[in-house]
Design an enzyme around this catalytic site. Structure first.
Site, PDB file in Angstrom:
ATOM      1  N   LYS A 157     -10.437 -41.182 -42.660  1.00  8.98           N
ATOM      2  CA  LYS A 157     -10.543 -40.340 -43.850  1.00  8.98           C
ATOM      3  C   LYS A 157     -11.481 -39.188 -43.535  1.00  8.98           C
ATOM      4  O   LYS A 157     -12.636 -39.395 -43.170  1.00  8.98           O
ATOM      5  CB  LYS A 157     -11.080 -41.158 -45.031  1.00  8.98           C
ATOM      6  CG  LYS A 157     -11.350 -40.293 -46.253  1.00  8.98           C
ATOM      7  CD  LYS A 157     -11.613 -41.109 -47.498  1.00  8.98           C
ATOM      8  CE  LYS A 157     -11.949 -40.201 -48.672  1.00  8.98           C
ATOM      9  NZ  LYS A 157     -12.143 -40.958 -49.910  1.00  8.98           N
TER      10      LYS A 157
ATOM     11  N   ARG B  98     -11.427 -35.034 -57.647  1.00 13.76           N
ATOM     12  CA  ARG B  98     -12.785 -35.149 -58.187  1.00 13.76           C
ATOM     13  C   ARG B  98     -12.845 -34.614 -59.615  1.00 13.76           C
ATOM     14  O   ARG B  98     -13.648 -35.085 -60.417  1.00 13.76           O
ATOM     15  CB  ARG B  98     -13.781 -34.462 -57.254  1.00 13.76           C
ATOM     16  CG  ARG B  98     -13.881 -35.189 -55.915  1.00 13.76           C
ATOM     17  CD  ARG B  98     -14.757 -34.466 -54.895  1.00 13.76           C
ATOM     18  NE  ARG B  98     -14.676 -35.119 -53.588  1.00 13.76           N
ATOM     19  CZ  ARG B  98     -15.198 -34.614 -52.464  1.00 13.76           C
ATOM     20  NH1 ARG B  98     -15.857 -33.464 -52.509  1.00 13.76           N
ATOM     21  NH2 ARG B  98     -15.076 -35.262 -51.321  1.00 13.76           N
TER      22      ARG B  98
ATOM     23  N   LYS C 273     -19.967 -35.061 -48.308  1.00  7.97           N
ATOM     24  CA  LYS C 273     -19.675 -36.421 -47.824  1.00  7.97           C
ATOM     25  C   LYS C 273     -19.577 -36.480 -46.302  1.00  7.97           C
ATOM     26  O   LYS C 273     -19.002 -37.405 -45.745  1.00  7.97           O
ATOM     27  CB  LYS C 273     -18.409 -36.943 -48.499  1.00  7.97           C
ATOM     28  CG  LYS C 273     -18.528 -37.053 -50.026  1.00  7.97           C
ATOM     29  CD  LYS C 273     -17.377 -37.860 -50.649  1.00  7.97           C
ATOM     30  CE  LYS C 273     -17.591 -38.064 -52.151  1.00  7.97           C
ATOM     31  NZ  LYS C 273     -16.540 -38.904 -52.747  1.00  7.97           N
TER      32      LYS C 273
ATOM     33  N   GLU D 273     -12.143 -45.256 -35.137  1.00  8.42           N
ATOM     34  CA  GLU D 273     -12.327 -45.761 -36.501  1.00  8.42           C
ATOM     35  C   GLU D 273     -11.230 -46.759 -36.860  1.00  8.42           C
ATOM     36  O   GLU D 273     -11.478 -47.820 -37.427  1.00  8.42           O
ATOM     37  CB  GLU D 273     -12.250 -44.595 -37.505  1.00  8.42           C
ATOM     38  CG  GLU D 273     -13.514 -43.777 -37.648  1.00  8.42           C
ATOM     39  CD  GLU D 273     -14.535 -44.450 -38.558  1.00  8.42           C
ATOM     40  OE1 GLU D 273     -14.281 -45.577 -39.022  1.00  8.42           O
ATOM     41  OE2 GLU D 273     -15.587 -43.839 -38.788  1.00  8.42           O
TER      42      GLU D 273
ATOM     43  N   LYS E 218      -5.939 -39.821 -44.024  1.00  7.56           N
ATOM     44  CA  LYS E 218      -6.076 -39.030 -45.248  1.00  7.56           C
ATOM     45  C   LYS E 218      -6.891 -37.798 -44.955  1.00  7.56           C
ATOM     46  O   LYS E 218      -7.938 -37.945 -44.322  1.00  7.56           O
ATOM     47  CB  LYS E 218      -6.765 -39.904 -46.292  1.00  7.56           C
ATOM     48  CG  LYS E 218      -7.099 -39.224 -47.581  1.00  7.56           C
ATOM     49  CD  LYS E 218      -7.834 -40.179 -48.473  1.00  7.56           C
ATOM     50  CE  LYS E 218      -8.191 -39.471 -49.773  1.00  7.56           C
ATOM     51  NZ  LYS E 218      -9.025 -40.278 -50.618  1.00  7.56           N
TER      52      LYS E 218
ATOM     53  N   SER F 101      -4.694 -34.937 -53.536  1.00  9.27           N
ATOM     54  CA  SER F 101      -4.602 -34.098 -54.735  1.00  9.27           C
ATOM     55  C   SER F 101      -4.455 -32.611 -54.420  1.00  9.27           C
ATOM     56  O   SER F 101      -3.670 -31.912 -55.066  1.00  9.27           O
ATOM     57  CB  SER F 101      -5.828 -34.339 -55.610  1.00  9.27           C
ATOM     58  OG  SER F 101      -7.020 -34.074 -54.891  1.00  9.27           O
TER      59      SER F 101
HETATM   60  C1  PBG Z   1     -13.278 -41.361 -53.131  1.00 11.86           C
HETATM   61  C2  PBG Z   1     -11.860 -40.973 -53.045  1.00 11.86           C
HETATM   62  C3  PBG Z   1     -11.426 -39.657 -52.945  1.00 11.86           C
HETATM   63  C4  PBG Z   1     -10.042 -39.690 -52.913  1.00 11.86           C
HETATM   64  C5  PBG Z   1      -9.652 -41.023 -53.018  1.00 11.86           C
HETATM   65  N1  PBG Z   1     -10.792 -41.821 -53.077  1.00 11.86           N
HETATM   66  C6  PBG Z   1     -12.167 -38.394 -52.937  1.00 11.86           C
HETATM   67  C7  PBG Z   1     -13.398 -38.260 -52.147  1.00 11.86           C
HETATM   68  O1  PBG Z   1     -13.564 -38.858 -51.090  1.00 11.86           O
HETATM   69  O2  PBG Z   1     -14.257 -37.511 -52.613  1.00 11.86           O
HETATM   70  C8  PBG Z   1      -9.211 -38.449 -52.838  1.00 11.86           C
HETATM   71  C9  PBG Z   1      -7.798 -38.533 -53.235  1.00 11.86           C
HETATM   72  C10 PBG Z   1      -7.187 -37.222 -53.532  1.00 11.86           C
HETATM   73  O3  PBG Z   1      -7.739 -36.132 -53.325  1.00 11.86           O
HETATM   74  O4  PBG Z   1      -6.058 -37.274 -54.004  1.00 11.86           O
HETATM   75  N2  PBG Z   1     -13.646 -42.618 -52.749  1.00 11.86           N
END
Ligand code: PBG
Length: 323
Positions: A196, A206, A218, A234, A249, A275
């Protein structure tokens, strides 16, 4: 050799094209993410995700029924938590009567066959908007894993089929697997967000959960978008620790990683088309600059072609309706 070999021969009609097509999309390729809020009769559109909604539990039922009837066999649950329930310990995340735990029961009661996956991460529950417990500006690793384990167990207890840790703490898959085993949840699976990346494509998500980090970013736990071999490292570690499914992701910008990982592991590989990827297509289509359906189909096909066995996507329903 040309002219004996003419590649266009196999492209002369839709019939022959479909006979030789290498990548096929079907409803069981998809995991549909769902955003859940407290209340009754709530179906609010997310401003930066046109056509995507947060549902209260009563209306969530209609959506789940719809998805199942379309042939979509899995959902991935996320909850939006009120500010006054957020803290730096994940208290609400492990509340047996919390919104997530009630949502799991709601879905399983309604459609027991639906495969329910749940987000395991602290950010929606964190007063700092981070995926871990914060101590003087740092995100604690092992203390966070302890809470994530409790969270996973509480989801399993509520009826979740698979937990999906999206936090990127080191070692959390082993912690969670051992925790589930100790509690007897031997068939509760883990889909690990293994590779990720610290991506700017998560912005609309968010907004959806009101979970943006309160300070910093992050980058101390999510991966650097510039790195490729690290993604394999990972992912291999997560497989060793007991992940049943691994994930890359975001999707489109990371399809090289998807292929690398697909070639490396012998567990199913999932991709989260996030998203921001969804928002870009919607925005361009609204402006009349892109053909929404064609671009959407091309993107999910590319994700699958790259090596995804499963795709978590906000387009799940739209795609399946088009098939
Ligand atoms: C956070 C999380 C995120 C997403 C899924 N779980 C966002 C982040 O890491 O800030 C993102 C999914 C998306 O953007 O559709 N644990």
């Amino acid at each position: 050799m040309f002219p004996l070999i003419r590649n266009r021969r196999l492209r002369t009609s839709e019939a022959v094209r479909s006979l030789v097509r290498e990548t096929l999309i079907s409803p069981s390729d998809f995991i549909a993410p769902l955003f859940i809020v407290e209340g009754n009769g709530v179906r609010e559109e997310i401003a930066s995700m046109p056509g995507y909604y947060r549902y209260s539990l009563d209306l969530l039922k209609h959506e789940v029924r719809d998805l199942w009837d379309l042939g979509i066999k899995s959902v991935l649950l996320f909850v939006k938590v009120a500010d006054d329930l957020k803290d730096n310990k994940g208290t609400e995340a492990i509340n047996p009567d919390g919104l997530m735990q009630r949502a799991i029961k709601t879905v399983k009661d309604l459609v027991p066959e639906m495969y329910v996956m749940t987000d395991v991460a602290l950010d929606p529950f964190s007063s700092y908007g981070h995926d871990g417990i914060v101590e003087v500006g740092r995100i604690l690793n092992d203390a966070t894993c302890e809470v994530l384990t409790q969270m996973a167990i509480s989801h399993a207890r509520a009826g979740a089929d698979m937990v999906a840790p999206s936090d990127m703490m080191d070692g959390r898959i082993l912690y969670i697997r051992e925790g589930l085993e100790e509690e007897g949840f031997i068939n509760t699976g883990i889909m690990s967000y293994s590779a990720k990346y610290a991506s700017a494509f998560y912005g609309p998500f968010r907004d959806a959960l009101d979970s943006a980090p309160g300070f910093g970013d992050k980058k101390t736990y999510q991966m650097d978008p510039a790195n490729r071999s690290e993604a394999i490292k990972e992912t291999m570690m997560d497989v060793e620790e007991g992940a049943d499914i691994v994930m890359v992701k975001p999707g489109l910008c990371y399809l090289d990683i998807v292929r690398d990982i697909k070639n490396e592991v012998n567990v199913p590989v999932s991709v989260y088309q996030v998203s921001g990827e969804y928002a870009m297509v919607k925005a361009a289509a609204e402006k009349g600059w892109l053909d929404h359906d064609a671009v959407m189909m091309e993107q999910v096909t590319a994700i699958k072609r790259a090596g995804a066995d499963l795709i978590a996507s906000y387009f799940a329903k739209d795609v399946v309706k088009l098939l």
